[in-house]
Design an enzyme around this catalytic site. Structure first.
Site, mmCIF file in Angstrom:
data_model
loop_
_atom_site.group_PDB
_atom_site.id
_atom_site.type_symbol
_atom_site.label_atom_id
_atom_site.label_comp_id
_atom_site.label_asym_id
_atom_site.label_seq_id
_atom_site.Cartn_x
_atom_site.Cartn_y
_atom_site.Cartn_z
ATOM 1 N N GLY A 55 0.822 -1.219 0.000
ATOM 2 C CA GLY A 55 0.000 0.000 0.000
ATOM 3 C C GLY A 55 0.843 1.251 0.000
ATOM 4 O O GLY A 55 0.577 2.204 0.734
ATOM 5 N N TYR A 74 -13.297 -3.072 10.338
ATOM 6 C CA TYR A 74 -11.963 -2.441 10.370
ATOM 7 C C TYR A 74 -11.320 -2.640 11.755
ATOM 8 O O TYR A 74 -10.167 -3.065 11.862
ATOM 9 C CB TYR A 74 -12.128 -0.961 10.048
ATOM 10 C CG TYR A 74 -10.850 -0.152 10.000
ATOM 11 C CD1 TYR A 74 -10.121 -0.031 8.816
ATOM 12 C CD2 TYR A 74 -10.389 0.527 11.128
ATOM 13 C CE1 TYR A 74 -8.962 0.729 8.762
ATOM 14 C CE2 TYR A 74 -9.238 1.285 11.082
ATOM 15 C CZ TYR A 74 -8.526 1.391 9.907
ATOM 16 O OH TYR A 74 -7.372 2.152 9.864
HETATM 17 P P1 NAP Z 1 -4.769 5.554 1.925
HETATM 18 O O1 NAP Z 1 -4.140 6.915 1.789
HETATM 19 O O2 NAP Z 1 -6.152 5.338 1.466
HETATM 20 O O3 NAP Z 1 -3.783 4.511 1.224
HETATM 21 C C1 NAP Z 1 -4.098 3.152 1.242
HETATM 22 C C2 NAP Z 1 -3.055 2.377 0.472
HETATM 23 O O4 NAP Z 1 -3.363 0.976 0.603
HETATM 24 C C3 NAP Z 1 -3.040 2.697 -1.008
HETATM 25 O O5 NAP Z 1 -1.695 2.710 -1.442
HETATM 26 C C4 NAP Z 1 -3.788 1.537 -1.639
HETATM 27 O O6 NAP Z 1 -3.287 1.184 -2.923
HETATM 28 C C5 NAP Z 1 -3.427 0.410 -0.689
HETATM 29 N N1 NAP Z 1 -4.370 -0.703 -0.703
HETATM 30 C C6 NAP Z 1 -5.686 -0.703 -0.324
HETATM 31 N N2 NAP Z 1 -6.210 -1.940 -0.462
HETATM 32 C C7 NAP Z 1 -5.203 -2.728 -0.954
HETATM 33 C C8 NAP Z 1 -5.099 -4.101 -1.293
HETATM 34 N N3 NAP Z 1 -6.151 -4.944 -1.168
HETATM 35 N N4 NAP Z 1 -3.913 -4.571 -1.744
HETATM 36 C C9 NAP Z 1 -2.849 -3.749 -1.879
HETATM 37 N N5 NAP Z 1 -2.884 -2.436 -1.578
HETATM 38 C C10 NAP Z 1 -4.049 -1.935 -1.109
HETATM 39 O O7 NAP Z 1 -4.758 5.084 3.456
HETATM 40 P P2 NAP Z 1 -3.780 5.397 4.669
HETATM 41 O O8 NAP Z 1 -4.502 6.285 5.591
HETATM 42 O O9 NAP Z 1 -2.434 5.767 4.202
HETATM 43 O O10 NAP Z 1 -3.742 3.954 5.349
HETATM 44 C C11 NAP Z 1 -2.577 3.132 5.351
HETATM 45 C C12 NAP Z 1 -2.689 2.166 6.518
HETATM 46 O O11 NAP Z 1 -2.721 2.919 7.728
HETATM 47 C C13 NAP Z 1 -3.948 1.307 6.494
HETATM 48 O O12 NAP Z 1 -3.650 0.011 6.945
HETATM 49 C C14 NAP Z 1 -4.837 2.019 7.482
HETATM 50 O O13 NAP Z 1 -5.801 1.160 8.027
HETATM 51 C C15 NAP Z 1 -3.830 2.486 8.499
HETATM 52 N N6 NAP Z 1 -4.281 3.589 9.353
HETATM 53 C C16 NAP Z 1 -4.664 4.774 8.809
HETATM 54 C C17 NAP Z 1 -5.109 5.786 9.658
HETATM 55 C C18 NAP Z 1 -5.564 7.121 9.127
HETATM 56 O O14 NAP Z 1 -6.207 7.878 9.875
HETATM 57 N N7 NAP Z 1 -5.253 7.479 7.894
HETATM 58 C C19 NAP Z 1 -5.129 5.579 11.036
HETATM 59 C C20 NAP Z 1 -4.725 4.358 11.546
HETATM 60 C C21 NAP Z 1 -4.302 3.365 10.691
HETATM 61 P P3 NAP Z 1 -4.003 1.562 -4.322
HETATM 62 O O15 NAP Z 1 -4.371 3.012 -4.257
HETATM 63 O O16 NAP Z 1 -2.930 1.268 -5.321
HETATM 64 O O17 NAP Z 1 -5.190 0.662 -4.465
#
Ligand code: NAP
Length: 252
Positions: A13, A156
């Site tokens: 990701g 989630y």
């Molecule tokens: P984001 O900006 O939406 O980015 C998500 C990334 O995950 C994208 O690169 C997407 O790739 C990839 N992805 C989604 N589903 C996938 C799959 N099935 N296989 C491979 N790649 C996949 O989200 P983010 O906020 O950076 O989140 C990253 C991580 O941090 C996640 O695990 C999330 O749960 C965790 N997190 C986020 C927050 C927050 O507030 N943002 C808080 C706590 C934890 P594509 O675009 O190429 O599909």
């Protein structure tokens, strides 16, 4: 000399958000990086160009991490290019909003699939190579919501709680064999992960930010340093831990 000089990292990701920032931070610290993406090839190629401009090696590797065949191809491509993986960051993920009584079973399965099954599958395929070399760092991205829960995010929160438990067992099994396993559980971070249910609502966003002890939502560059730390030789006594860059939203 960078904190990760000479290491090879696979970040799932990595095309957007937190994963992208971790990949860049790793490259700045001297690592070569395999950047996984699922639906955003252009963003992944842009990231590769940025990492190469920093003087490090990089490839974009496609895979839906919920799919075994695609994860196999991703790990194979990474091994072919770099020969080994020192650091695995299981970061790929997404969010959808459903009340439990209305949640389509497919939505549950997709969430558990990408987060929990994806973390397991990628770990399952990378770990034997790490154990063979008695060298590896696995960093799983959970969430503070694993502890506190939130309405409309049962799938989630359950997946993230599962990732924390999986990391503990992994650490028990591998920490005497040269592999470190730890988690990061971020608080709310400005990315596109939470789908909007309507038009932007600055007042609701301001109220939410104000509800956090620190009074604001975090940024991706407030998470990446923890991922650098856990992949570095500064973290040699961290085993099965979950570190929380979360603005004080959860205090353990
Ligand atoms: P984001 O900006 O939406 O980015 C998500 C990334 O995950 C994208 O690169 C997407 O790739 C990839 N992805 C989604 N589903 C996938 C799959 N099935 N296989 C491979 N790649 C996949 O989200 P983010 O906020 O950076 O989140 C990253 C991580 O941090 C996640 O695990 C999330 O749960 C965790 N997190 C986020 C927050 C927050 O507030 N943002 C808080 C706590 C934890 P594509 O675009 O190429 O599909």
């Amino acid at each position: 000399m960078g904190k990760l000089e000479g290491k090879v990292a696979l970040v799932t990701g990595a095309s957007r958000g937190i994963g992208r920032e971790i990949a860049l931070a790793y490259a700045r610290e001297g690592a070569d990086v395999a950047c996984n993406y699922n639906r955003s090839p252009a963003e992944a190629e842009q990231l590769v160009a940025e990492i190469e401009a920093l003087g490090r090696g990089a490839i974009a590797v496609p895979a839906d991490v919920a799919r075994l065949d695609e994860v196999e191809r991703m790990v194979h491509a990474t091994m072919e290019r770099f020969g080994h993986v020192d650091v695995l960051v299981n970061n790929a993920g997404f969010a959808t909003l459903h009340k439990i009584e209305e949640m389509p079973v497919e939505a549950w399965d997709a969430m558990i699939g990408a987060h929990l099954r994806g973390t397991f599958l990628t770990t399952r395929l990378v770990l034997p190579h790490m154990l063979e070399r008695r060298r590896g760092w696995i960093i799983n991205i959970a969430s503070q919501l694993a502890y506190k829960g939130r309405e409309n995010l049962a799938h989630y929160c359950a997946a993230k709680a599962g990732i924390i438990a999986l990391t503990k067992v992994l650490a028990l099994e591998v920490s005497r064999r040269g592999v470190y396993a730890n988690c990061i559980a971020p608080g709310p971070i400005e990315t596109g992960i939470i789908p909007r249910s309507g038009p932007p609502d600055p007042e609701a966003e301001a109220r939410f930010a104000d509800s956090l002890p620190i009074g604001r939502v975090g940024t991706v560059d407030e998470v990446a340093p923890t991922a650098v730390f856990l992949a570095s030789d500064d973290a040699t006594y961290y085993v099965g831990q979950t570190l929380g860059p979360n603005g004080g939203d959860v205090m353990l």
